[in-house]
Design a protein around this motif. Structure first.
Motif, PDB file in Angstrom:
ATOM      1  N   ASP A 160       1.868  -4.264   3.550  1.00  0.00           N
ATOM      2  CA  ASP A 160       1.131  -3.187   2.892  1.00  0.00           C
ATOM      3  C   ASP A 160       1.439  -1.808   3.497  1.00  0.00           C
ATOM      4  O   ASP A 160       0.674  -0.863   3.299  1.00  0.00           O
ATOM      5  CB  ASP A 160      -0.382  -3.443   2.974  1.00  0.00           C
ATOM      6  CG  ASP A 160      -0.835  -4.511   1.994  1.00  0.00           C
ATOM      7  OD1 ASP A 160      -0.015  -4.944   1.167  1.00  0.00           O
ATOM      8  OD2 ASP A 160      -2.012  -4.914   2.056  1.00  0.00           O
ATOM      9  N   SER A 201       7.911   1.132  -5.538  1.00  0.00           N
ATOM     10  CA  SER A 201       7.993   0.366  -6.765  1.00  0.00           C
ATOM     11  C   SER A 201       9.449   0.035  -7.052  1.00  0.00           C
ATOM     12  O   SER A 201      10.362   0.743  -6.647  1.00  0.00           O
ATOM     13  CB  SER A 201       7.398   1.162  -7.927  1.00  0.00           C
ATOM     14  OG  SER A 201       8.115   2.354  -8.117  1.00  0.00           O
ATOM     15  N   ALA A 224      -6.354   4.825  -7.959  1.00  0.00           N
ATOM     16  CA  ALA A 224      -5.135   4.238  -7.394  1.00  0.00           C
ATOM     17  C   ALA A 224      -4.770   2.995  -8.186  1.00  0.00           C
ATOM     18  O   ALA A 224      -5.630   2.175  -8.508  1.00  0.00           O
ATOM     19  CB  ALA A 224      -5.349   3.883  -5.921  1.00  0.00           C
ATOM     20  N   HIS A 267       2.885   1.923   4.310  1.00  0.00           N
ATOM     21  CA  HIS A 267       3.046   3.131   3.512  1.00  0.00           C
ATOM     22  C   HIS A 267       4.503   3.306   3.094  1.00  0.00           C
ATOM     23  O   HIS A 267       5.432   2.870   3.783  1.00  0.00           O
ATOM     24  CB  HIS A 267       2.587   4.332   4.334  1.00  0.00           C
ATOM     25  CG  HIS A 267       2.479   5.607   3.574  1.00  0.00           C
ATOM     26  ND1 HIS A 267       3.522   6.496   3.472  1.00  0.00           N
ATOM     27  CD2 HIS A 267       1.453   6.145   2.873  1.00  0.00           C
ATOM     28  CE1 HIS A 267       3.153   7.537   2.753  1.00  0.00           C
ATOM     29  NE2 HIS A 267       1.892   7.344   2.376  1.00  0.00           N
ATOM     30  N   ALA A 268       4.719   3.986   1.970  1.00  0.00           N
ATOM     31  CA  ALA A 268       6.063   4.208   1.453  1.00  0.00           C
ATOM     32  C   ALA A 268       6.966   4.901   2.459  1.00  0.00           C
ATOM     33  O   ALA A 268       8.164   4.610   2.549  1.00  0.00           O
ATOM     34  CB  ALA A 268       5.992   5.029   0.160  1.00  0.00           C
ATOM     35  N   TYR A 308       5.110  12.455   6.158  1.00  0.00           N
ATOM     36  CA  TYR A 308       6.132  11.584   5.582  1.00  0.00           C
ATOM     37  C   TYR A 308       7.418  11.691   6.395  1.00  0.00           C
ATOM     38  O   TYR A 308       8.055  10.691   6.738  1.00  0.00           O
ATOM     39  CB  TYR A 308       6.372  11.979   4.124  1.00  0.00           C
ATOM     40  CG  TYR A 308       7.511  11.263   3.438  1.00  0.00           C
ATOM     41  CD1 TYR A 308       7.294  10.086   2.730  1.00  0.00           C
ATOM     42  CD2 TYR A 308       8.806  11.767   3.484  1.00  0.00           C
ATOM     43  CE1 TYR A 308       8.333   9.433   2.099  1.00  0.00           C
ATOM     44  CE2 TYR A 308       9.850  11.129   2.856  1.00  0.00           C
ATOM     45  CZ  TYR A 308       9.616   9.957   2.166  1.00  0.00           C
ATOM     46  OH  TYR A 308      10.650   9.310   1.551  1.00  0.00           O
ATOM     47  N   SER A 343       0.821  -1.201   0.000  1.00  0.00           N
ATOM     48  CA  SER A 343       0.000   0.000   0.000  1.00  0.00           C
ATOM     49  C   SER A 343       0.852   1.247   0.000  1.00  0.00           C
ATOM     50  O   SER A 343       1.601   1.494   0.928  1.00  0.00           O
ATOM     51  CB  SER A 343      -0.897  -0.011   1.229  1.00  0.00           C
ATOM     52  OG  SER A 343      -1.621   1.170   1.332  1.00  0.00           O
ATOM     53  N   GLU A 344       0.756   2.027  -1.060  1.00  0.00           N
ATOM     54  CA  GLU A 344       1.558   3.230  -1.224  1.00  0.00           C
ATOM     55  C   GLU A 344       3.016   2.934  -0.927  1.00  0.00           C
ATOM     56  O   GLU A 344       3.745   3.709  -0.323  1.00  0.00           O
ATOM     57  CB  GLU A 344       1.034   4.370  -0.340  1.00  0.00           C
ATOM     58  CG  GLU A 344      -0.336   4.829  -0.781  1.00  0.00           C
ATOM     59  CD  GLU A 344      -0.794   6.061  -0.041  1.00  0.00           C
ATOM     60  OE1 GLU A 344      -1.866   6.565  -0.421  1.00  0.00           O
ATOM     61  OE2 GLU A 344      -0.128   6.538   0.870  1.00  0.00           O
ATOM     62  N   GLY A 345       3.465   1.754  -1.325  1.00  0.00           N
ATOM     63  CA  GLY A 345       4.831   1.338  -1.046  1.00  0.00           C
ATOM     64  C   GLY A 345       5.798   1.753  -2.131  1.00  0.00           C
ATOM     65  O   GLY A 345       5.558   2.676  -2.892  1.00  0.00           O
ATOM     66  N   ALA A 361       1.222   0.993  -6.163  1.00  0.00           N
ATOM     67  CA  ALA A 361       0.813   1.615  -4.900  1.00  0.00           C
ATOM     68  C   ALA A 361      -0.272   0.822  -4.188  1.00  0.00           C
ATOM     69  O   ALA A 361      -0.506   1.011  -3.001  1.00  0.00           O
ATOM     70  CB  ALA A 361       0.323   3.039  -5.157  1.00  0.00           C
ATOM     71  N   THR A 362      -0.934  -0.074  -4.904  1.00  0.00           N
ATOM     72  CA  THR A 362      -2.070  -0.797  -4.338  1.00  0.00           C
ATOM     73  C   THR A 362      -1.689  -2.232  -3.998  1.00  0.00           C
ATOM     74  O   THR A 362      -0.793  -2.814  -4.621  1.00  0.00           O
ATOM     75  CB  THR A 362      -3.235  -0.815  -5.340  1.00  0.00           C
ATOM     76  OG1 THR A 362      -2.755  -1.313  -6.600  1.00  0.00           O
ATOM     77  CG2 THR A 362      -3.812   0.575  -5.526  1.00  0.00           C
ATOM     78  N   MET A 410      -5.251   2.286   1.401  1.00  0.00           N
ATOM     79  CA  MET A 410      -5.779   1.887   0.098  1.00  0.00           C
ATOM     80  C   MET A 410      -7.171   1.252   0.198  1.00  0.00           C
ATOM     81  O   MET A 410      -8.099   1.659  -0.488  1.00  0.00           O
ATOM     82  CB  MET A 410      -4.800   0.938  -0.604  1.00  0.00           C
ATOM     83  CG  MET A 410      -3.613   1.650  -1.191  1.00  0.00           C
ATOM     84  SD  MET A 410      -4.124   2.764  -2.530  1.00  0.00           S
ATOM     85  CE  MET A 410      -2.770   3.919  -2.535  1.00  0.00           C
TER      86      MET A 410
END
Length: 416
Positions: free
Chosen positions: A154, A6, A374, A156-157, A132, A2-4, A378-379, A204
């Motif tokens: 999942d 890439s 989304a 967050h980034a 962040y 989730s919003e991780g 990110a999902t 997400m």
């Protein structure tokens, strides 16, 4: 995730043996170009020409209902919040031009941290320039080389980035899986530093973590616990303190991370804690020390909003009603949703693929409704989602209008 993060393709060499550092993004560039070639408006470049209220804006010259912001409690246009920001601009100017450890701490920054201590009933509060940076700073400082960060796959980034900055060993467990968390903690070497990072609400799908059982597992293994309550602060829990409060385990959490860019209605991030050594973090946390502090007008709006959220019982109840009605209505129309029951202010509508998801997003925008599109990576599970974020200022009539828009758009695109 989730919003991780890439993982782009490896760069390739261009003519003359020079490496094209942008080649790693080629697949994403091609995907975007293919999407736009089908005549779909770019869903990631929408411009709001005028914001009318927490729930409406002018987009492409059209009055549009906003269902894709994180303005959960609708505080962005609160008269007291706006007045506090204007007064701070007059009294202190537009910015601090300095770090918190140099010239960047004004009375308003200390007052904002005091508001957070009051809100959470905790001993310490530390304000960052963004949410962040709050995750980046606390995780990277607390868990360093030789330590272990155990996190939900999942996450967050900003959580992953905090692990990378601190050089900690990353151990991921299956999403919201208590047994998986228990097994991962059991494999960590005896005596190693352990920090478990959880989220109250995952952004997400809008699903809630089983924090009570997870924290019990963490304590069994002697691990410290950090909970990111970005998507639950202000809304979930009797006092709006988040999922940890709702599940009765807030006193067992070592650190709570949050943001001002959601329920608080401005920008910034924070960490609250009861740890007796917490204040040393102000001197050793790089994303806190080496960045400019928030402008006086921002911390003034944040402090005012936080204190008003302490009396937000009626708004919280109305937001729950909105969430239940939208979730139930979309489910009845035949849409596939991210959760079986409403768990938060986020209602995720699962699309068959990116192309039809983009078409559905555009059809809704033409109806006068903005939601978030989304997409992977990110999902979770490579899903394409239309993510709906409800606001306490949405009226019951607006929710019914939104359901009608989804029905018409869904039938036009062939989703339902």
């Amino acid at each position: 995730m989730s919003e991780g993060i890439s993982q782009p393709d490896a760069p390739v060499q261009a003519e003359g043996n020079a490496t094209d550092l942008f080649s790693k993004f080629d697949s994403l560039i091609q995907q975007r170009e293919a999407l736009l070639a089908n005549g779909v408006e770019d869903p990631f470049s929408l411009v709001m020409e005028k914001v009318l209220s927490p729930t409406r804006a002018v987009c492409n010259g059209r009055d549009t209902i906003l269902l894709g912001t994180y303005n959960y409690m609708g505080m962005t246009f609160d008269p007291d919040v706006i007045a506090a920001g204007k007064q701070a601009l007059d009294d202190f100017g537009s910015g601090t031009t300095g770090s918190r450890v140099l010239n960047g701490t004004y009375g308003g920054h200390r007052d904002c941290e005091q508001a957070l201590r009051e809100f959470y009933d905790m001993d310490h509060a530390m304000v960052f320039s963004t949410g962040y940076q709050a995750n980046l700073g606390i995780i990277s400082t607390v868990a360093g080389k030789g330590d272990y960060v155990v996190l939900d796959i999942d996450s967050h980034a900003s959580i992953y980035d905090g692990c990378a900055l601190g050089n900690a060993e990353i151990v991921a467990f299956r999403h919201n899986d208590i047994d998986s968390l228990d097994k991962r903690l059991g494999r960590i070497p005896e005596g190693a530093g352990k920090l478990v990072v959880l989220e109250g609400v995952y952004s997400m799908l809008g699903d809630v973590a089983p924090l009570k059982d997870m924290i019990a597992v963490c304590k069994k293994h002697g691990a410290m616990v950090l909970v990111d309550e970005a998507h639950s602060m202000g809304f979930i829990g009797p006092n709006g303190r988040g999922v940890a409060e709702e599940q009765g385990v807030i006193d067992d959490v070592d650190f709570i991370i949050g943001t001002f860019s959601k329920s608080v209605g401005t920008v910034g991030g924070f960490c609250v804690s009861n740890h007796p050594k917490f204040e040393i973090l102000r001197l050793v946390c790089r994303p806190y020390v080496f960045t400019a502090s928030l402008p006086p007008s921002v911390v003034a709006t944040a402090a005012t909003s936080i204190r008003k959220l302490m009396q937000g019982t009626e708004k919280r109840a109305h937001l729950w009603e909105n969430s239940k009605r939208l979730h139930g209505g979309l489910k009845a129309l035949g849409f596939q949703l991210g959760t079986e029951e409403p768990q938060s202010a986020i209602v995720a509508v699962i699309m068959p693929d990116l192309e039809r998801g983009a078409a559905m997003w555009e059809a809704l925008l033409k109806e006068g409704l903005y939601v978030n599109l989304a997409r992977p990576p990110a999902t979770p599970a490579n899903m394409t989602l239309l993510r709906c974020s409800l606001c306490a200022e949405h009226t019951a009539e607006e929710v019914e209008t939104i359901l009608g828009m989804f029905e018409r758009a869904g039938k036009a695109v062939g989703i339902i």
